[in-house]
Motif scaffolding. Sequence first.
Motif, PDB file in Angstrom:
ATOM      1  N   PHE A  11       0.825  -1.202   0.000  1.00 16.74           N
ATOM      2  CA  PHE A  11       0.000   0.000   0.000  1.00 16.74           C
ATOM      3  C   PHE A  11       0.865   1.261   0.000  1.00 16.74           C
ATOM      4  O   PHE A  11       0.517   2.255  -0.627  1.00 16.74           O
ATOM      5  CB  PHE A  11      -0.947   0.012   1.204  1.00 16.74           C
ATOM      6  CG  PHE A  11      -2.156  -0.855   1.013  1.00 16.74           C
ATOM      7  CD1 PHE A  11      -3.113  -0.534   0.074  1.00 16.74           C
ATOM      8  CD2 PHE A  11      -2.330  -1.991   1.780  1.00 16.74           C
ATOM      9  CE1 PHE A  11      -4.238  -1.346  -0.103  1.00 16.74           C
ATOM     10  CE2 PHE A  11      -3.440  -2.800   1.608  1.00 16.74           C
ATOM     11  CZ  PHE A  11      -4.401  -2.477   0.663  1.00 16.74           C
ATOM     12  N   VAL A  12       2.000   1.227   0.695  1.00 18.49           N
ATOM     13  CA  VAL A  12       2.920   2.364   0.697  1.00 18.49           C
ATOM     14  C   VAL A  12       3.378   2.651  -0.726  1.00 18.49           C
ATOM     15  O   VAL A  12       3.354   3.792  -1.197  1.00 18.49           O
ATOM     16  CB  VAL A  12       4.135   2.103   1.608  1.00 18.49           C
ATOM     17  CG1 VAL A  12       5.189   3.179   1.425  1.00 18.49           C
ATOM     18  CG2 VAL A  12       3.711   2.025   3.061  1.00 18.49           C
ATOM     19  N   ILE A  13       3.794   1.612  -1.438  1.00 24.81           N
ATOM     20  CA  ILE A  13       4.283   1.766  -2.809  1.00 24.81           C
ATOM     21  C   ILE A  13       3.193   2.327  -3.709  1.00 24.81           C
ATOM     22  O   ILE A  13       3.413   3.270  -4.468  1.00 24.81           O
ATOM     23  CB  ILE A  13       4.802   0.418  -3.339  1.00 24.81           C
ATOM     24  CG1 ILE A  13       6.063   0.023  -2.565  1.00 24.81           C
ATOM     25  CG2 ILE A  13       5.075   0.482  -4.831  1.00 24.81           C
ATOM     26  CD1 ILE A  13       6.457  -1.424  -2.750  1.00 24.81           C
ATOM     27  N   LEU A  14       1.986   1.772  -3.623  1.00 23.36           N
ATOM     28  CA  LEU A  14       0.874   2.240  -4.436  1.00 23.36           C
ATOM     29  C   LEU A  14       0.548   3.692  -4.125  1.00 23.36           C
ATOM     30  O   LEU A  14       0.376   4.515  -5.029  1.00 23.36           O
ATOM     31  CB  LEU A  14      -0.361   1.366  -4.200  1.00 23.36           C
ATOM     32  CG  LEU A  14      -1.651   1.819  -4.898  1.00 23.36           C
ATOM     33  CD1 LEU A  14      -1.473   1.789  -6.408  1.00 23.36           C
ATOM     34  CD2 LEU A  14      -2.819   0.957  -4.456  1.00 23.36           C
ATOM     35  N   TYR A  69     -12.048  14.032  -1.462  1.00 20.09           N
ATOM     36  CA  TYR A  69     -13.498  13.858  -1.471  1.00 20.09           C
ATOM     37  C   TYR A  69     -13.800  12.383  -1.728  1.00 20.09           C
ATOM     38  O   TYR A  69     -13.118  11.765  -2.531  1.00 20.09           O
ATOM     39  CB  TYR A  69     -14.104  14.731  -2.572  1.00 20.09           C
ATOM     40  CG  TYR A  69     -15.605  14.601  -2.683  1.00 20.09           C
ATOM     41  CD1 TYR A  69     -16.442  15.332  -1.856  1.00 20.09           C
ATOM     42  CD2 TYR A  69     -16.162  13.717  -3.601  1.00 20.09           C
ATOM     43  CE1 TYR A  69     -17.817  15.188  -1.953  1.00 20.09           C
ATOM     44  CE2 TYR A  69     -17.530  13.574  -3.702  1.00 20.09           C
ATOM     45  CZ  TYR A  69     -18.349  14.309  -2.873  1.00 20.09           C
ATOM     46  OH  TYR A  69     -19.703  14.175  -2.960  1.00 20.09           O
ATOM     47  N   PRO A  70     -14.768  11.763  -1.086  1.00 15.18           N
ATOM     48  CA  PRO A  70     -15.783  12.326  -0.199  1.00 15.18           C
ATOM     49  C   PRO A  70     -15.466  12.170   1.292  1.00 15.18           C
ATOM     50  O   PRO A  70     -16.377  12.210   2.110  1.00 15.18           O
ATOM     51  CB  PRO A  70     -17.016  11.497  -0.566  1.00 15.18           C
ATOM     52  CG  PRO A  70     -16.443  10.134  -0.845  1.00 15.18           C
ATOM     53  CD  PRO A  70     -15.084  10.375  -1.448  1.00 15.18           C
ATOM     54  N   ASP A  71     -14.201  11.962   1.660  1.00  8.95           N
ATOM     55  CA  ASP A  71     -13.822  11.802   3.065  1.00  8.95           C
ATOM     56  C   ASP A  71     -14.221  13.058   3.841  1.00  8.95           C
ATOM     57  O   ASP A  71     -13.720  14.151   3.575  1.00  8.95           O
ATOM     58  CB  ASP A  71     -12.313  11.572   3.166  1.00  8.95           C
ATOM     59  CG  ASP A  71     -11.885  11.128   4.554  1.00  8.95           C
ATOM     60  OD1 ASP A  71     -12.479  11.608   5.539  1.00  8.95           O
ATOM     61  OD2 ASP A  71     -10.941  10.325   4.651  1.00  8.95           O
ATOM     62  N   ASP A  72     -15.135  12.903   4.792  1.00  7.32           N
ATOM     63  CA  ASP A  72     -15.692  14.046   5.515  1.00  7.32           C
ATOM     64  C   ASP A  72     -15.388  13.972   7.005  1.00  7.32           C
ATOM     65  O   ASP A  72     -16.145  14.473   7.825  1.00  7.32           O
ATOM     66  CB  ASP A  72     -17.210  14.103   5.279  1.00  7.32           C
ATOM     67  CG  ASP A  72     -17.788  15.469   5.625  1.00  7.32           C
ATOM     68  OD1 ASP A  72     -17.087  16.478   5.437  1.00  7.32           O
ATOM     69  OD2 ASP A  72     -18.935  15.511   6.105  1.00  7.32           O
ATOM     70  N   THR A 141      -2.596   3.464   9.286  1.00  7.18           N
ATOM     71  CA  THR A 141      -2.338   4.846   8.887  1.00  7.18           C
ATOM     72  C   THR A 141      -0.889   4.941   8.429  1.00  7.18           C
ATOM     73  O   THR A 141       0.021   4.483   9.118  1.00  7.18           O
ATOM     74  CB  THR A 141      -2.579   5.824  10.049  1.00  7.18           C
ATOM     75  OG1 THR A 141      -3.955   5.730  10.447  1.00  7.18           O
ATOM     76  CG2 THR A 141      -2.293   7.252   9.630  1.00  7.18           C
ATOM     77  N   LEU A 142      -0.689   5.533   7.260  1.00 10.57           N
ATOM     78  CA  LEU A 142       0.641   5.747   6.698  1.00 10.57           C
ATOM     79  C   LEU A 142       0.938   7.238   6.715  1.00 10.57           C
ATOM     80  O   LEU A 142       0.176   8.021   6.163  1.00 10.57           O
ATOM     81  CB  LEU A 142       0.691   5.243   5.253  1.00 10.57           C
ATOM     82  CG  LEU A 142       0.251   3.801   5.015  1.00 10.57           C
ATOM     83  CD1 LEU A 142       0.233   3.500   3.531  1.00 10.57           C
ATOM     84  CD2 LEU A 142       1.159   2.843   5.752  1.00 10.57           C
ATOM     85  N   VAL A 143       2.046   7.627   7.337  1.00  8.62           N
ATOM     86  CA  VAL A 143       2.463   9.030   7.357  1.00  8.62           C
ATOM     87  C   VAL A 143       3.758   9.141   6.562  1.00  8.62           C
ATOM     88  O   VAL A 143       4.795   8.626   6.981  1.00  8.62           O
ATOM     89  CB  VAL A 143       2.669   9.558   8.780  1.00  8.62           C
ATOM     90  CG1 VAL A 143       2.999  11.052   8.751  1.00  8.62           C
ATOM     91  CG2 VAL A 143       1.445   9.301   9.650  1.00  8.62           C
ATOM     92  N   ALA A 162     -11.432   5.737  -1.551  1.00  7.29           N
ATOM     93  CA  ALA A 162     -12.513   5.950  -0.584  1.00  7.29           C
ATOM     94  C   ALA A 162     -13.017   4.617  -0.032  1.00  7.29           C
ATOM     95  O   ALA A 162     -12.991   3.592  -0.700  1.00  7.29           O
ATOM     96  CB  ALA A 162     -13.661   6.707  -1.247  1.00  7.29           C
ATOM     97  N   ASN A 163     -13.463   4.658   1.207  1.00  7.96           N
ATOM     98  CA  ASN A 163     -14.019   3.491   1.893  1.00  7.96           C
ATOM     99  C   ASN A 163     -13.013   2.349   2.052  1.00  7.96           C
ATOM    100  O   ASN A 163     -13.372   1.180   2.007  1.00  7.96           O
ATOM    101  CB  ASN A 163     -15.278   2.985   1.168  1.00  7.96           C
ATOM    102  CG  ASN A 163     -16.338   4.049   1.071  1.00  7.96           C
ATOM    103  OD1 ASN A 163     -16.580   4.773   2.024  1.00  7.96           O
ATOM    104  ND2 ASN A 163     -16.957   4.160  -0.089  1.00  7.96           N
ATOM    105  N   THR A 164     -11.758   2.706   2.220  1.00 11.95           N
ATOM    106  CA  THR A 164     -10.732   1.700   2.419  1.00 11.95           C
ATOM    107  C   THR A 164     -10.336   1.657   3.894  1.00 11.95           C
ATOM    108  O   THR A 164     -10.861   2.417   4.705  1.00 11.95           O
ATOM    109  CB  THR A 164      -9.503   2.012   1.537  1.00 11.95           C
ATOM    110  OG1 THR A 164      -8.582   0.929   1.643  1.00 11.95           O
ATOM    111  CG2 THR A 164      -8.820   3.290   1.959  1.00 11.95           C
ATOM    112  N   ILE A 165      -9.411   0.792   4.213  1.00 10.24           N
ATOM    113  CA  ILE A 165      -8.935   0.687   5.593  1.00 10.24           C
ATOM    114  C   ILE A 165      -7.539   1.293   5.737  1.00 10.24           C
ATOM    115  O   ILE A 165      -6.900   1.152   6.762  1.00 10.24           O
ATOM    116  CB  ILE A 165      -8.918  -0.784   6.043  1.00 10.24           C
ATOM    117  CG1 ILE A 165      -8.064  -1.632   5.102  1.00 10.24           C
ATOM    118  CG2 ILE A 165     -10.333  -1.322   6.159  1.00 10.24           C
ATOM    119  CD1 ILE A 165      -7.833  -3.044   5.581  1.00 10.24           C
TER     120      ILE A 165
END
Length: 198
Positions: A11-14, A69-72, A141-143, A162-165
């Motif tokens: 996921f980091v690479i992507l 968007y659409p993360d609110d 969470t990736l920072v 969107a709607n991922t973990i």
Amino acid sequence: MKLTVNTVAKFVILFVSLLLHVDTVLCQDLSCNKTGPCSCVMGDGSGEVNLQPLVTGNPTFKDFPATTYPDDYLYSWNPCEPFSQGSSCEDVAVCQKTKNGSNDYDLGHQSSVQFQAAKSDDTGEVLVVAMYITEDQLRVTLVVLQCATGGTNFTVVGAVPANTIIYHFILGSPCACPGAGPNCAGSSLSIGTLICIS
């Protein structure tokens, strides 16, 4: 499905490739060995990345909206010490909450932090990412720690897609530069970091 380090690394690479709109390049594996909850030492001898000088509150970065968007939701991150916010974020490193404050969600604990790093064969630039995983190992969470000159900037990209973990943040700061030292929060260093896909 519980997350593994290999899954998170993919996921980091992507994420980095999407963020930077670059094609995949060859990279050298480079370690950043954890020395504390917000620090790691680069395996190539270039120095320590230490975010401790940035700590100004609890949490240091509080209630930042996502730019995607659409993360609110609103997001808070404390890079060095656990904090509590609301009813579900107890002793966490990262918290997500609704804008009205009615719900909050743990997005990772300090004790789970791991650091990943890679170095571009072409440019010599380095990417360091701090990864936090929830206690149930269902969200991460990736920072992205981006070496930058001038002041510190924090951006919440949010859940991508969107709607991922998987949740993405970017910290641009002189303190994200290897070997920056204890005065990095008030210094102006040359750009020396970032970007690579392995």
